[in-house]
Design a protein around this motif. Structure first.
Motif, PDB file in Angstrom:
ATOM      1  N   THR A  70       0.829  -1.210   0.000  1.00 63.56           N
ATOM      2  CA  THR A  70       0.000   0.000   0.000  1.00 63.56           C
ATOM      3  C   THR A  70       0.863   1.259   0.000  1.00 63.56           C
ATOM      4  O   THR A  70       0.602   2.204  -0.763  1.00 63.56           O
ATOM      5  N   ALA A  71       1.888   1.267   0.853  1.00 62.54           N
ATOM      6  CA  ALA A  71       2.753   2.451   0.928  1.00 62.54           C
ATOM      7  C   ALA A  71       3.538   2.659  -0.363  1.00 62.54           C
ATOM      8  O   ALA A  71       3.700   3.791  -0.828  1.00 62.54           O
ATOM      9  N   SER A  72       4.002   1.572  -0.957  1.00 61.98           N
ATOM     10  CA  SER A  72       4.751   1.685  -2.211  1.00 61.98           C
ATOM     11  C   SER A  72       3.851   2.203  -3.329  1.00 61.98           C
ATOM     12  O   SER A  72       4.255   3.059  -4.127  1.00 61.98           O
ATOM     13  N   GLY A  73       2.621   1.698  -3.386  1.00 61.58           N
ATOM     14  CA  GLY A  73       1.685   2.183  -4.401  1.00 61.58           C
ATOM     15  C   GLY A  73       1.357   3.647  -4.207  1.00 61.58           C
ATOM     16  O   GLY A  73       1.294   4.424  -5.175  1.00 61.58           O
ATOM     17  N   LEU A  83       1.381   2.745 -10.647  1.00 62.19           N
ATOM     18  CA  LEU A  83       1.497   3.196 -12.031  1.00 62.19           C
ATOM     19  C   LEU A  83       0.182   3.022 -12.783  1.00 62.19           C
ATOM     20  O   LEU A  83      -0.258   3.917 -13.529  1.00 62.19           O
ATOM     21  N   LEU A  84      -0.447   1.864 -12.608  1.00 66.62           N
ATOM     22  CA  LEU A  84      -1.716   1.611 -13.295  1.00 66.62           C
ATOM     23  C   LEU A  84      -2.800   2.552 -12.788  1.00 66.62           C
ATOM     24  O   LEU A  84      -3.625   3.046 -13.567  1.00 66.62           O
ATOM     25  N   GLN A  85      -2.810   2.813 -11.478  1.00 72.45           N
ATOM     26  CA  GLN A  85      -3.784   3.736 -10.912  1.00 72.45           C
ATOM     27  C   GLN A  85      -3.551   5.144 -11.436  1.00 72.45           C
ATOM     28  O   GLN A  85      -4.510   5.855 -11.799  1.00 72.45           O
ATOM     29  N   PHE A  86      -2.299   5.572 -11.489  1.00 73.92           N
ATOM     30  CA  PHE A  86      -1.971   6.902 -12.015  1.00 73.92           C
ATOM     31  C   PHE A  86      -2.425   7.033 -13.459  1.00 73.92           C
ATOM     32  O   PHE A  86      -3.020   8.049 -13.842  1.00 73.92           O
ATOM     33  N   ARG A  87      -2.162   6.006 -14.262  1.00 72.64           N
ATOM     34  CA  ARG A  87      -2.521   6.085 -15.680  1.00 72.64           C
ATOM     35  C   ARG A  87      -4.029   6.157 -15.884  1.00 72.64           C
ATOM     36  O   ARG A  87      -4.519   6.978 -16.668  1.00 72.64           O
ATOM     37  N   SER A  88      -4.770   5.309 -15.179  1.00 69.78           N
ATOM     38  CA  SER A  88      -6.210   5.211 -15.422  1.00 69.78           C
ATOM     39  C   SER A  88      -7.021   6.296 -14.726  1.00 69.78           C
ATOM     40  O   SER A  88      -8.048   6.740 -15.249  1.00 69.78           O
ATOM     41  N   GLN A 101       8.396   2.229 -16.895  1.00 72.29           N
ATOM     42  CA  GLN A 101       8.488   1.800 -15.500  1.00 72.29           C
ATOM     43  C   GLN A 101       7.756   0.485 -15.260  1.00 72.29           C
ATOM     44  O   GLN A 101       8.190  -0.324 -14.429  1.00 72.29           O
ATOM     45  N   ILE A 102       6.650   0.249 -15.973  1.00 70.85           N
ATOM     46  CA  ILE A 102       5.959  -1.037 -15.856  1.00 70.85           C
ATOM     47  C   ILE A 102       6.890  -2.159 -16.301  1.00 70.85           C
ATOM     48  O   ILE A 102       6.981  -3.208 -15.652  1.00 70.85           O
ATOM     49  N   GLY A 103       7.615  -1.939 -17.405  1.00 75.94           N
ATOM     50  CA  GLY A 103       8.559  -2.946 -17.881  1.00 75.94           C
ATOM     51  C   GLY A 103       9.660  -3.217 -16.866  1.00 75.94           C
ATOM     52  O   GLY A 103      10.034  -4.377 -16.622  1.00 75.94           O
TER      53      GLY A 103
END
Length: 666
Positions: free
Chosen positions: A84-87, A282-287, A165-167
């Motif tokens: 959670t903290a990392s996200g 990253l996915l949350q930021f993008r969407s 970054q996903i890669g």
């Protein structure tokens, strides 16, 4: 064993136990700063006694096991809160540059929009024939286009950065899951039936899972023989016993420019539902942040281009021609699913920017019917479909899509505004092409020898006129001509009450193009002259009103000259007109909403990060209170085991002395 030998034997076991306990204590002290290390404890028990002479005599002691201080619940809390903290950290880190970009006041988008209208359009409205004013407006238009492009490009760079970054995160995940699987094998091999466990390997595995949690949220299930299985938060397996399941970065099936997370072996995409860790952030930021911001900025660009171009098309430039487009926004993107059968031909366009949302859509065809789903809300959009020949035209939420050759099961993703700002351009280069003049100038009197001669005796007036998308109920439609053909309105009767008649002709012609009546003292009668070209389509409408009419009085509608700035004034009014979001927001208002939304998300992300970090620190502290090495306790243990060792050695010495005494006595 009894007697002197029993004394010595028992003392030897005590000596050995103390020595082993000291070794455990020394190991704890050596690893006090080792990440993931769990404090070990030597479990000392008595050995079974022997029955001798009717007495049970002890056989000393033993170190039965070396255990690690471990609480599975506290460890799982560390993994969960770490994810959670990392996200939250990833989301906040990615968000701040977007907040700074959109909310920047120096040379920002809001400033560029304001300068285009205030320093460009307003100057032309005040001095329609002044060439420097026109050139200044074009310069401001180019500056506005560059600002749109620059802002959109920075958002696109952020999207590219997310892909990269996903890669990188996937590479880290694969390395960690492979190591966890390898440790499962080693732990399984070293865990024998006696109950002894390879504590160091268990600690290493737990530490690897903690590192994995920083990349993606995981769930850990204990399996037999001290092995574990690791799953993502949405149930996708990463490690099962001795098998790890590698991930890979793949292109989105609709949008090749968007990276998704998939299994390396099958290619099955598992991005949806991944939460926590770097990838989840990253996915949350993008969407939730990046794509909505791109869409919202693109909607403003689409709306501004459409409104300005329509206003241009309503007026006349210095050459007496209808205005050409001033701006060009980026196209609507319609992306086919990579799994689609057939070779459908599909394209999209914006037909009403006022009805645009900031959402993307999924179009699906079942062989008979089309559906459009708003991907932000999950709700079906209201869709109308018409077919002409082999082409089906679909319209929904301000967007029009034309498709042919679609097969049952085909689906498409529609991005109406994603690239509106990125490809926004100023396309008018000739200052003479600015359509500052209204199509008509309304004058009292008749056109004679190129000049207006006013001999009217009544007090009727003909308004300056305005554009209307429809002719309006009760209006008099002038047929057979189009804007800006010169027209003459002549009263055919007079009076001070009741109704009077009028007819519309071209100056110098007796051909009646339209006729109507006016109720004196009323709000007047509207005349509507159609535009032939589309855009703008619609009508130029004027209003004839008054309370005293004289038969023969006339009014002339003639093409406005270079000194007329009526259309530029209407263009300037677009700055504050609510032409977006269903007529609820202006250009700057919509941008302010975007800035406010992103700033709020930035503040929420920082608050969430602070809270998540505090919870993670607390979880780690709680886990360390159980598993961490306490140097004070270890110092106490050193003294305790040292004394035990010394006492056992003394007992051996006493036994040896007794034995020597016995030998001497013999």
């Amino acid at each position: 064993m009894s007697g002197i030998s029993g004394l010595v034997g028992n003392a030897l076991t005590g000596l050995q136990a103390a020595q082993q306990a000291l070794q455990v204590t020394g190991n704890n002290i050596a690893n006090v700063n080792t990440p993931g290390y769990s404090q070990e404890t030597a479990v000392q028990t008595t050995q079974p006694p022997s029955l001798l002479g009717g007495l049970y005599l002890g056989n000393g002691t033993q170190i039965e096991a070396v255990t690690r201080s471990y609480n599975s619940y506290l460890q799982s809390q560390v993994w969960s809160t770490t994810a959670t903290a990392s996200g939250a950290n990833t989301l906040s880190t990615q968000l701040q540059p977007i907040v700074n970009l959109l909310a920047g006041t120096s040379a920002g988008m809001s400033t560029a929009i304001n300068q285009f209208f205030a320093s460009g359009v307003a100057q032309v409205a005040a001095n329609p024939a002044d060439m420097p004013s026109r050139q200044s407006m074009l310069s401001q238009a180019q500056s506005l286009a560059q600002t749109f492009q620059s802002s959109a490009q920075q958002l696109q760079d952020a999207a590219n950065g997310v892909n990269q970054q996903i890669g990188q995160s996937i590479t880290s995940i694969n390395s960690l899951t492979q190591q966890i699987a390898q440790l499962n094998v080693k732990i399984n091999t070293l865990s024998d039936g006696s109950g002894a466990t390879p504590n160091a390997l268990l600690d290493q595995r737990d530490q690897l899972i903690t590192q994995l949690s920083s990349q993606v949220g995981v769930t850990v299930l204990q399996q037999g023989n001290n092995q574990v299985s690791v799953f993502t938060g949405n149930g996708q397996v990463l490690v099962a016993g001795n098998q790890s399941y590698d991930l890979k970065a793949v292109s989105n099936p609709y949008d090749p420019s968007q990276t998704e997370v998939a299994y390396a072996s099958t290619g099955a995409i598992i991005s949806q539902g991944l939460q926590g860790g770097t990838i989840g952030g990253l996915l949350q930021f993008r969407s939730q942040v990046l794509q909505p911001a791109q869409n919202a900025l693109g909607r403003i660009a689409d709306g501004l281009a459409q409104q300005i171009n329509q206003q241009q098309a309503q007026g006349l430039d210095l050459n007496g021609q209808f205005g050409a487009p001033l701006f060009q926004a980026g196209p609507v993107q319609v992306l086919a699913n990579a799994a689609n059968a057939g070779s459908a031909v599909i394209s999209g366009s914006v037909i009403d920017a006022n009805q645009l949302t900031a959402a993307d859509y999924k179009l699906a065809y079942d062989g008979t019917n089309w559906t459009a789903t708003n991907l932000s809300t999950g709700q079906a959009a209201t869709l109308t479909a018409t077919t002409s020949g082999s082409v089906t035209t679909l319209a929904f939420d301000g967007v029009q899509v034309k498709v042919s050759g679609a097969q049952a099961g085909n689906s498409f993703e529609v991005l109406p505004t994603r690239y509106g700002a990125l490809n926004f351009q100023s396309v008018l280069n000739n200052p003479s092409g600015i359509a500052a003049a209204s199509p008509y100038a309304s004058s009292a009197g008749q056109l004679q020898s190129g000049s207006i001669v006013n001999t009217n005796l009544g007090n009727l007036t003909l308004s300056a006129g305005q554009y209307s998308a429809t002719s309006g109920a009760g209006s008099v439609l002038v047929g057979g001509v189009a804007v800006p053909t010169a027209l003459q309105v002549t009263l055919t009767s007079g009076g001070t009450s009741g109704s009077v008649g009028f007819q519309v002709t071209q100056p110098g012609s007796t051909t009646v193009l339209a006729s109507g009546s006016l109720t004196l003292g009323s709000s007047g009668t509207t005349l509507a002259i159609p535009y032939v070209s589309t855009p703008p389509g619609g009508y130029w409408t004027v209003n004839l009103s008054g309370n005293t009419a004289v038969s023969g009085d006339a009014f002339t509608l003639s093409a406005a000259g270079p000194g007329n700035g009526g259309n530029a004034q209407a263009m300037f009014a677009l700055q504050t007109a609510k032409t977006l979001e269903g007529g609820t927001a202006s250009f700057e208002g919509a941008y302010s909403q975007l800035v406010s939304q992103v700033a709020t998300q930035g503040n929420q992300a920082q608050s969430a990060l602070s809270a998540a970090s505090a919870v993670a620190q607390q979880a780690t502290a709680s886990q360390q209170a159980v598993s961490g090495v306490n140097l004070d306790q270890e110092a106490t243990n050193l003294i305790k085991y040292q004394q035990a060792y010394q006492a056992a050695a003394k007992a051996i010495q006493v036994g040896n002395s007794l034995f020597q005494s016995l030998i001497q006595a013999l």
